[in-house]
Design an enzyme around this catalytic site. Structure first.
Site, PDB file in Angstrom:
ATOM      1  N   CYS A 183      -0.710 -20.603 -74.357  1.00 20.90           N
ATOM      2  CA  CYS A 183      -1.372 -19.679 -75.276  1.00 20.90           C
ATOM      3  C   CYS A 183      -2.528 -18.971 -74.563  1.00 20.90           C
ATOM      4  O   CYS A 183      -3.425 -19.638 -74.046  1.00 20.90           O
ATOM      5  CB  CYS A 183      -1.881 -20.429 -76.497  1.00 20.90           C
ATOM      6  SG  CYS A 183      -2.809 -19.377 -77.648  1.00 20.90           S
ATOM      7  N   CYS A 226      -5.971 -20.090 -76.587  1.00 23.63           N
ATOM      8  CA  CYS A 226      -6.570 -21.425 -76.565  1.00 23.63           C
ATOM      9  C   CYS A 226      -6.073 -22.310 -75.428  1.00 23.63           C
ATOM     10  O   CYS A 226      -6.618 -23.393 -75.202  1.00 23.63           O
ATOM     11  CB  CYS A 226      -6.331 -22.132 -77.906  1.00 23.63           C
ATOM     12  SG  CYS A 226      -4.616 -22.678 -78.149  1.00 23.63           S
ATOM     13  N   CYS A 275       1.795 -20.402 -81.349  1.00 29.06           N
ATOM     14  CA  CYS A 275       0.951 -21.462 -80.808  1.00 29.06           C
ATOM     15  C   CYS A 275       0.697 -22.487 -81.908  1.00 29.06           C
ATOM     16  O   CYS A 275       0.099 -22.157 -82.945  1.00 29.06           O
ATOM     17  CB  CYS A 275      -0.374 -20.906 -80.305  1.00 29.06           C
ATOM     18  SG  CYS A 275      -1.503 -22.192 -79.708  1.00 29.06           S
ATOM     19  N   CYS A 305      -3.634 -22.965 -82.342  1.00 29.73           N
ATOM     20  CA  CYS A 305      -4.570 -21.998 -82.930  1.00 29.73           C
ATOM     21  C   CYS A 305      -3.908 -20.996 -83.868  1.00 29.73           C
ATOM     22  O   CYS A 305      -4.601 -20.198 -84.514  1.00 29.73           O
ATOM     23  CB  CYS A 305      -5.327 -21.251 -81.831  1.00 29.73           C
ATOM     24  SG  CYS A 305      -4.303 -20.110 -80.861  1.00 29.73           S
ATOM     25  N   ASP A 332       3.704 -11.494 -48.807  1.00 30.63           N
ATOM     26  CA  ASP A 332       4.061 -12.884 -49.098  1.00 30.63           C
ATOM     27  C   ASP A 332       5.437 -12.905 -49.766  1.00 30.63           C
ATOM     28  O   ASP A 332       5.602 -12.448 -50.898  1.00 30.63           O
ATOM     29  CB  ASP A 332       3.005 -13.489 -50.029  1.00 30.63           C
ATOM     30  CG  ASP A 332       3.284 -14.951 -50.370  1.00 30.63           C
ATOM     31  OD1 ASP A 332       4.320 -15.487 -49.917  1.00 30.63           O
ATOM     32  OD2 ASP A 332       2.471 -15.544 -51.103  1.00 30.63           O
TER      33      ASP A 332
END
EC number: 6.3.5.13
Length: 443
Positions: free
Chosen positions: A220, A223, A242, A245, A352
């Site tokens: 999330c 949170c 979520c 929250c 990379d």
């Protein structure tokens, strides 16, 4: 816009010099002059981006995100042009500051007058905070945020926080169109005071069987608790809530099931919905939008189809884990058995290349057939494919060829006349592949 005489003179000089540079570069066949003119003009007039963008009659449209910028921008541009609007667009994909300036300069008169209805600018996700103030966009399309060139950008939550901070300072009439299926962008839209229109999918039949390995944001963004996914469409894009929250996916403005697409790949459905949402906000009628979608042709290297020596070739840009997983999905859903993978590690690609170990190459290898590999990091890709084999007696025909021209020739030779050769290149590799196949440079 009212400008002082000295400002007009400086702007006119900057434009004249830029156009002279463009003429010289193209005359000498040194490239497409998609960056250098803007770089030089900017030294003469540092406010060039602001002075030019302020002249766009109906406003600037910014398209930002990791994947899909070029296809979304081209589709939206085509829709607007089909309605008779004049559109400026950085169509070569030069999406840093100098590239944006060069695109605007291309449509500017010798005295510095920019006579266009809209400017559609693809913007690199890392420079969004730098260009929003001078551009003062009418619409901001936020497509997605995936890991891409970590050596340059860092993680997605860092970028999303920077976006939120700078977008929140724009005028309230600014329209922001984020991807509802991307948790970080869904939260971004929920935090803004500007007008927000979300786009996303509502087609559970397209859920993946499992969350892929190359996933970037399963927590999330509000949170930090793990999200509950009802299903994912690609990477971390999906339907989520979520449990801690209460944060959940935002409601898209359009029902995705009611809109068709002509380009292959579910990722192109997102591009279609993003462009459509913006076009409707700009007042374009539905009939024009649908007709444009049904006749749309892909941008160079993005699900682009070519015919070479009587054989069909499809180029699918593959520059990061999520994008490559999606192009692999396109390949494995076909009956074609020959694929060419080209891996480079130049500045436009990101130096990379460890990201290839986050790609689900096992799905490509387990179907067998012929895989040809080439590029600057050809042996890295070959090793990744070998590690993807589940048994020593697999029916994979792996061809390793350092020379790109020879690799393309061998891949075409392995492709039956009734099948399509799929080419999965990184960005700089895509430009090279197209030059070999068409004989023309893009940049």
């Amino acid at each position: 816009m009212t400008m002082k005489i000295i400002d007009r003179l400086r702007l006119g000089l900057a434009v004249s010099v830029a156009k002279s540079v463009t003429f010289l570069v193209r005359s000498l066949r040194l490239g497409a002059a998609s960056v250098l003119p803007g770089s030089i003009a900017r030294r003469i007039e540092p406010r060039l981006l602001q002075l030019l963008s302020q002249q766009v009659k109906n406003g600037v449209i910014i398209i930002a995100g990791t994947n899909g910028k070029t296809t979304t921008a081209l589709l939206l541009r085509t829709i607007l042009e089909n309605k008779g609007y004049r559109v400026c667009h950085n169509s070569t994909g030069a999406n840093l500051e100098n590239g944006l300036m060069t695109a605007l300069l291309e449509s500017t008169s010798l005295v510095g007058t920019l006579d266009v209805d809209y400017a559609i600018l693809e913007v690199d996700e890392n420079i969004v905070p730098k260009v929003l103030k001078p551009l003062q966009p009418r619409i901001i399309l936020c497509l997605n945020l995936f890991r891409d060139q970590l050596d340059r950008y860092g993680e997605v939550d860092t970028i999303s926080k920077r976006w939120t901070k700078v977008i929140s300072t724009l005028p309230p009439e600014t329209v922001v169109i984020p991807n509802a299926d991307d948790p970080t962008l869904s939260l971004l839209g929920q935090q803004l005071q500007q007008k927000v229109l979300f786009f996303g999918l509502n087609e559970p039949e397209h859920y993946l069987e499992a969350i892929p390995h190359a996933v970037d944001s399963i927590y999330c963004p509000q949170c930090g608790h793990p999200l509950n996914y009802q299903g994912v469409y690609l990477s971390h894009l999906g339907d989520f809530t979520c449990p801690s929250c209460g944060f959940s996916k935002s409601q898209p403005a359009l029902a995705s099931s009611e809109w068709s697409q002509i380009l292959v790949g579910l990722y192109n459905k997102y591009n279609t919905l993003a462009a459509t949402t913006a076009a409707i906000e700009l007042g374009v009628d539905e009939a024009t939008i649908r007709d444009t979608i049904n006749n749309f042709q892909a941008a160079f290297g993005r699900a682009e189809d070519l015919v070479v020596d009587g054989k069909r070739v499809r180029i699918l840009l593959s520059k990061n884990p999520v994008g490559t997983n999606e192009t692999i999905r396109v390949v494995t859903q076909s009956t074609d058995k020959t694929t060419l993978l080209v891996l480079n590690d130049r500045t436009p690609d990101g130096t990379d290349v460890s990201w290839i170990w986050d790609v689900d190459t096992e799905k490509l290898v387990e179907r067998g057939g012929t895989l040809v590999v080439s590029g600057d990091r050809v042996y890295d890709m070959a090793l990744r494919l070998r590690y993807s084999e589940k048994s020593a007696d697999s029916n994979l025909n792996l061809i390793v060829e350092e020379d790109l021209r020879q690799a393309i020739a061998k891949a075409l030779e392995q492709t039956p006349p009734t099948e399509t050769l799929h080419i999965l290149p990184t960005y700089s590799a895509m430009l090279e592949v197209r030059e070999v196949l068409t004989g023309r440079k893009i940049l």
